[in-house]
Write a protein that holds these residues in place. Sequence first.
Motif, PDB file in Angstrom:
ATOM      1  N   UNK A 188       0.893  -1.356   0.049  1.00  0.00           N
ATOM      2  CA  UNK A 188      -0.092  -0.007   0.035  1.00  0.00           C
ATOM      3  C   UNK A 188       0.894   1.331   0.181  1.00  0.00           C
ATOM      4  N   UNK A 189       1.841   1.224   0.889  1.00  0.00           N
ATOM      5  CA  UNK A 189       2.677   2.602   1.234  1.00  0.00           C
ATOM      6  C   UNK A 189       3.487   2.711  -0.424  1.00  0.00           C
ATOM      7  N   UNK A 190       4.042   1.621  -0.982  1.00  0.00           N
ATOM      8  CA  UNK A 190       4.950   1.810  -2.164  1.00  0.00           C
ATOM      9  C   UNK A 190       3.864   2.278  -2.989  1.00  0.00           C
ATOM     10  N   UNK A 191       2.729   1.737  -3.444  1.00  0.00           N
ATOM     11  CA  UNK A 191       1.688   2.245  -4.281  1.00  0.00           C
ATOM     12  C   UNK A 191       1.585   3.917  -4.119  1.00  0.00           C
ATOM     13  N   UNK A 192       1.403   4.274  -3.044  1.00  0.00           N
ATOM     14  CA  UNK A 192       1.215   5.809  -2.602  1.00  0.00           C
ATOM     15  C   UNK A 192       2.401   6.490  -2.961  1.00  0.00           C
ATOM     16  N   UNK A 225       4.541   5.865  -5.314  1.00  0.00           N
ATOM     17  CA  UNK A 225       4.697   5.815  -6.680  1.00  0.00           C
ATOM     18  C   UNK A 225       3.608   6.827  -7.498  1.00  0.00           C
ATOM     19  N   UNK A 226       2.634   7.034  -6.697  1.00  0.00           N
ATOM     20  CA  UNK A 226       1.541   7.946  -7.220  1.00  0.00           C
ATOM     21  C   UNK A 226       2.007   9.435  -7.035  1.00  0.00           C
ATOM     22  N   UNK A 227       2.634   9.673  -5.805  1.00  0.00           N
ATOM     23  CA  UNK A 227       2.780  10.922  -5.178  1.00  0.00           C
ATOM     24  C   UNK A 227       4.060  11.512  -6.018  1.00  0.00           C
ATOM     25  N   UNK A 228       4.915  10.588  -6.442  1.00  0.00           N
ATOM     26  CA  UNK A 228       5.932  11.289  -7.036  1.00  0.00           C
ATOM     27  C   UNK A 228       5.722  11.740  -8.485  1.00  0.00           C
ATOM     28  N   UNK A 229       4.446  11.803  -8.599  1.00  0.00           N
ATOM     29  CA  UNK A 229       4.149  12.359 -10.035  1.00  0.00           C
ATOM     30  C   UNK A 229       3.281  13.686 -10.088  1.00  0.00           C
ATOM     31  N   UNK A 230       3.387  14.242  -8.777  1.00  0.00           N
ATOM     32  CA  UNK A 230       2.677  15.450  -8.386  1.00  0.00           C
ATOM     33  C   UNK A 230       3.602  16.702  -8.800  1.00  0.00           C
ATOM     34  N   UNK A 231       3.098  17.490  -9.751  1.00  0.00           N
ATOM     35  CA  UNK A 231       3.925  18.737 -10.120  1.00  0.00           C
ATOM     36  C   UNK A 231       2.947  19.655 -10.494  1.00  0.00           C
ATOM     37  N   UNK A 265      -0.385  -3.883  -5.258  1.00  0.00           N
ATOM     38  CA  UNK A 265      -0.879  -2.570  -4.772  1.00  0.00           C
ATOM     39  C   UNK A 265      -1.180  -1.561  -5.725  1.00  0.00           C
ATOM     40  N   UNK A 266      -2.585  -0.734  -5.624  1.00  0.00           N
ATOM     41  CA  UNK A 266      -2.849  -0.072  -6.331  1.00  0.00           C
ATOM     42  C   UNK A 266      -3.429   1.418  -5.710  1.00  0.00           C
ATOM     43  N   UNK A 267      -2.794   2.405  -6.188  1.00  0.00           N
ATOM     44  CA  UNK A 267      -3.217   3.964  -5.462  1.00  0.00           C
ATOM     45  C   UNK A 267      -3.514   4.824  -6.784  1.00  0.00           C
ATOM     46  N   UNK A 268      -4.712   5.283  -6.444  1.00  0.00           N
ATOM     47  CA  UNK A 268      -5.431   6.382  -7.385  1.00  0.00           C
ATOM     48  C   UNK A 268      -5.659   7.577  -6.637  1.00  0.00           C
ATOM     49  N   UNK A 327       1.620   1.864  -8.701  1.00  0.00           N
ATOM     50  CA  UNK A 327       1.504   0.404  -8.514  1.00  0.00           C
ATOM     51  C   UNK A 327       2.759  -0.082  -7.797  1.00  0.00           C
ATOM     52  N   UNK A 328       2.439  -1.109  -6.954  1.00  0.00           N
ATOM     53  CA  UNK A 328       3.589  -1.994  -6.439  1.00  0.00           C
ATOM     54  C   UNK A 328       3.021  -3.420  -6.556  1.00  0.00           C
ATOM     55  N   UNK A 329       4.247  -4.395  -6.687  1.00  0.00           N
ATOM     56  CA  UNK A 329       3.891  -5.857  -6.695  1.00  0.00           C
ATOM     57  C   UNK A 329       4.656  -6.634  -5.900  1.00  0.00           C
ATOM     58  N   UNK A 330       4.144  -7.791  -5.561  1.00  0.00           N
ATOM     59  CA  UNK A 330       5.114  -8.837  -5.080  1.00  0.00           C
ATOM     60  C   UNK A 330       4.542 -10.133  -5.483  1.00  0.00           C
TER      61      UNK A 330
END
Length: 204
Positions: A36-40, A42-48, A147-150, A173-176
């Motif tokens: 969950x936290x890795x997906x978050x 990944x999504x937050x890194x796109x904020x600009x 893991x999926x964050x939107x 997105x994160x995956x294991x």
Amino acid sequence: MPRYLVPCLLGVIVLGGCTTLRETEPGQTAREQLLLSTAADQASAQIAPNLPAGNRIYIDTSNFGSSGEYQNLYAISTIKAALLKQGFALANGPDDADTILDVSSGALSIDKTEHLFGIPSADIPIPLAGPLSTPELAIWKSKERTGVAKFLLTFYDAKTGTLQDASDPIYGFSHYDKSSILFYGRTRSNLQPDAVEKRRKESE
């Protein structure tokens, strides 16, 4: 004593020696929390946002789901960190802000998929002894965790309420993934950087 009880009890004792118990504190495992936290992340890194440098931003999280859930709290923290790293300031309230950020969560969860080629475990009722679980016999087995964050972010003027910046939803997105063929297994994951994974293995 009925004849069939003796071999049944022996089977229970033998299989009981192969039982693995897992305790999780809290309800989710560390791996699920990392998904969950890795997906978050990944999504937050796109904020600009396209806003004036130094703008004071108040983050409205009223549409972000339950405020008491750790994954939501972590996701909000990653959004704050992304804004701070880009030179924006965070306001304590809407009256102190130049910009209000309305942020909502469209998804922050885990998908689980499992495939098995072999004989799955099964429960067999044993008189006077309760159910007995037979061992799984897997020739090929695959477990996939994603893991999926939107997140949807809308920036508007704190004084006039007019739109300042908005974009399509951002995704992370994160995956294991873990698969095995007989006694050979393989794991693929993006939950931890290589350096962190190396330290984890050294500490075992």
